[in-house]
Scaffold this motif. Structure first.
Motif, short mmCIF file in Angstrom:
data_model
loop_
_atom_site.label_atom_id
_atom_site.label_comp_id
_atom_site.label_asym_id
_atom_site.label_seq_id
_atom_site.Cartn_x
_atom_site.Cartn_y
_atom_site.Cartn_z
N ILE A 157 0.84 -1.21 0.00
CA ILE A 157 0.00 0.00 0.00
C ILE A 157 0.88 1.26 0.00
O ILE A 157 0.64 2.21 -0.75
CB ILE A 157 -0.97 -0.01 1.22
CG1 ILE A 157 -1.99 -1.13 1.04
CG2 ILE A 157 -1.68 1.33 1.38
CD1 ILE A 157 -2.84 -1.43 2.26
N ALA A 158 1.91 1.23 0.85
CA ALA A 158 2.82 2.39 0.92
C ALA A 158 3.48 2.64 -0.43
O ALA A 158 3.58 3.80 -0.88
CB ALA A 158 3.89 2.15 1.99
N LEU A 191 2.29 1.78 -3.34
CA LEU A 191 1.26 2.28 -4.26
C LEU A 191 1.05 3.78 -4.07
O LEU A 191 0.96 4.54 -5.03
CB LEU A 191 -0.06 1.54 -4.04
CG LEU A 191 -0.16 0.17 -4.74
CD1 LEU A 191 -1.45 -0.53 -4.34
CD2 LEU A 191 -0.09 0.33 -6.25
N PHE A 192 0.99 4.20 -2.79
CA PHE A 192 0.85 5.63 -2.51
C PHE A 192 2.02 6.42 -3.11
O PHE A 192 1.85 7.49 -3.68
CB PHE A 192 0.80 5.88 -0.99
CG PHE A 192 -0.59 5.87 -0.44
CD1 PHE A 192 -1.51 6.87 -0.80
CD2 PHE A 192 -1.02 4.87 0.43
CE1 PHE A 192 -2.81 6.86 -0.30
CE2 PHE A 192 -2.32 4.86 0.92
CZ PHE A 192 -3.22 5.84 0.56
N PHE A 193 3.20 5.84 -2.95
CA PHE A 193 4.40 6.48 -3.48
C PHE A 193 4.31 6.64 -5.00
O PHE A 193 4.61 7.70 -5.55
CB PHE A 193 5.63 5.64 -3.10
CG PHE A 193 6.93 6.19 -3.59
CD1 PHE A 193 7.37 7.45 -3.20
CD2 PHE A 193 7.74 5.45 -4.45
CE1 PHE A 193 8.57 7.96 -3.67
CE2 PHE A 193 8.94 5.96 -4.91
CZ PHE A 193 9.35 7.21 -4.51
N GLN A 194 3.86 5.56 -5.68
CA GLN A 194 3.73 5.61 -7.14
C GLN A 194 2.68 6.64 -7.55
O GLN A 194 2.87 7.40 -8.52
CB GLN A 194 3.33 4.23 -7.70
CG GLN A 194 4.37 3.16 -7.52
CD GLN A 194 5.47 3.23 -8.59
OE1 GLN A 194 5.67 4.27 -9.20
NE2 GLN A 194 6.19 2.14 -8.78
N VAL A 195 1.55 6.67 -6.82
CA VAL A 195 0.49 7.63 -7.13
C VAL A 195 1.02 9.05 -6.95
O VAL A 195 0.77 9.94 -7.78
CB VAL A 195 -0.76 7.38 -6.23
CG1 VAL A 195 -1.76 8.52 -6.36
CG2 VAL A 195 -1.40 6.06 -6.59
N GLU A 196 1.79 9.27 -5.87
CA GLU A 196 2.37 10.59 -5.62
C GLU A 196 3.31 11.00 -6.76
O GLU A 196 3.30 12.15 -7.21
CB GLU A 196 3.12 10.57 -4.28
CG GLU A 196 3.79 11.87 -3.87
CD GLU A 196 2.82 13.02 -3.59
OE1 GLU A 196 1.62 12.75 -3.43
OE2 GLU A 196 3.29 14.18 -3.54
N TYR A 219 1.25 12.01 -9.67
CA TYR A 219 0.65 13.32 -9.40
C TYR A 219 1.66 14.44 -9.64
O TYR A 219 1.36 15.45 -10.29
CB TYR A 219 0.15 13.34 -7.94
CG TYR A 219 -0.34 14.69 -7.48
CD1 TYR A 219 -1.62 15.14 -7.85
CD2 TYR A 219 0.45 15.51 -6.69
CE1 TYR A 219 -2.07 16.39 -7.43
CE2 TYR A 219 0.02 16.75 -6.28
CZ TYR A 219 -1.25 17.19 -6.65
OH TYR A 219 -1.68 18.43 -6.25
#
Lengths: 240, 120
Positions: free
Chosen positions: B11-12, B14-19, B22
């Protein structure tokens, strides 16, 4: 030699007190030459003095260091078709009385680069620098000889005359800071004929040198590393 | 590595990739400079999803404890990022210098030109 194609380059950083004296002296000894001062982001009004007195100058909006300033001058020289570039410091240490002699040496020896050396002549009356610095210069001279086989006695001298071929090279590739020894190696590895002639250097007219002990240590490390890297790049990449 | 740790790390990541996406979308990060981060995130993802593969690899190169291998890999990642940042800074320094030099020459040429026009 077409004297109208000679450009005298003077890098200046906060040289308000010296620059007019230097320019007047150059006018006396080389009235035929075009003089260009490179104001390297001075904050003391050097630029205002130049403007007020109608001298040609490049005004760098931020301080790039002596190498960046000189490179801007070389770019100018190439852009406006000058055949010979003479480097003179803006602090009055270089005596413009030698300009004629330097050009003569260049013509007679068919050299690409001529360097004014304070250690070459018998007369040691001028500014010979401190003993520690002389040792540093001696080591750099030796390193340059090992790396490219060129014998110089004053690797750090900024009193130089460069022909068009190497002015073009410097316009493209010139070290940003502490450039003198590295510039010798870059040119020598490209096949430049480098010749020295004796000069007597003077003390600064005013102000003090910006190189303190800490900077001297950095200077030696940076310059030695730069020379080795230039040789290594040349060795790996050939004579491009 | 427990399943719970794996899920949290995925999950972490994934958040990093999304960031990252962005930042690229908002033009705060240029794509070419994000490549090293994407590469590291992908390697971390492989390590999290297949930890046994990472353990086998560390054993293969002679590291007895896989934890040491993990530290080595992380240090390697940080080293890679620092080198790429230094390359970027060096390139920018040269470009800024060229820009300052070019502006000074153009300014001088402009002033000379304006001076001549005034004389005329």
């Amino acid at each position: 030699m077409d004297r109208e194609k000679v450009l005298i380059l003077i890098p200046a950083f906060n040289e308000m007190k010296n620059i007019m004296h230097v320019l007047k002296e150059i006018e006396l000894y080389a009235p035929w030459a075009k003089v260009l001062v490179v104001n390297d982001g001075s904050t003391d009004g050097t630029c205002d003095i130049l403007k007020r007195n109608g001298y040609a100058y490049l005004d760098l909006c931020s301080n790039l260091g002596i190498g960046g300033g000189m490179q801007a001058g070389y770019q100018y020289a190439v852009r406006y078709g000058y055949d010979i570039v003479i480097q003179q410091d803006g602090d009055g240490q270089h005596d413009p009385a030698y300009i004629d002699k330097a050009l003569q040496v260049m013509e007679d020896s068919n050299a690409d680069i001529v360097i004014g050396s304070r250690f070459l002549g018998k007369d040691k009356s001028g500014n010979q620098s401190t003993r520690v610095r002389r040792w540093g210069i001696f080591l750099l001279n030796k390193l340059i000889y090992i790396v490219c086989g060129v014998r110089v006695t004053d690797a750090t001298s900024g009193y130089r005359i460069v022909n068009r071929k190497y002015a073009e090279m410097y316009a493209y590739d010139y070290p940003l800071d502490y450039p003198e020894p590295e510039a010798i190696v870059t040119a020598a590895l490209k096949g430049a004929k480098i010749v020295e002639f004796p000069v007597i250097m003077r003390e600064r007219k005013s102000g003090s040198s910006s190189i303190n002990f800490k900077k001297s240590v950095y200077y030696m490390l940076k310059v030695v590393l730069a020379i080795v890297m230039v040789k290594l790049s040349y060795f790996l990449g050939g004579n491009k | 590595m427990t399943l719970r740790t794996q899920i949290i790390m995925i999950i972490a990541l994934l958040f990093f990739q999304v960031e990252l996406v962005y930042l690229i979308k908002k033009k705060l990060l240029i794509l070419k400079y994000s490549l090293v981060w994407i590469l590291i995130a992908m390697l971390l993802g492989i390590g999290v999803m297949a930890p046994e593969a990472f353990c086998n690899f560390t054993a293969l190169i002679g590291i007895r404890y896989s934890m040491n291998g993990l530290f080595l890999a992380l240090m390697g990642g940080v080293f890679l990022i620092l080198v790429s940042l230094t390359v970027i800074v060096s390139r920018q320094t040269l470009r800024i210098a060229r820009l300052i030099q070019r502006v000074a020459i153009l300014e001088q040429s402009l002033e000379e030109h304006e001076g001549k026009e005034t004389d005329w």
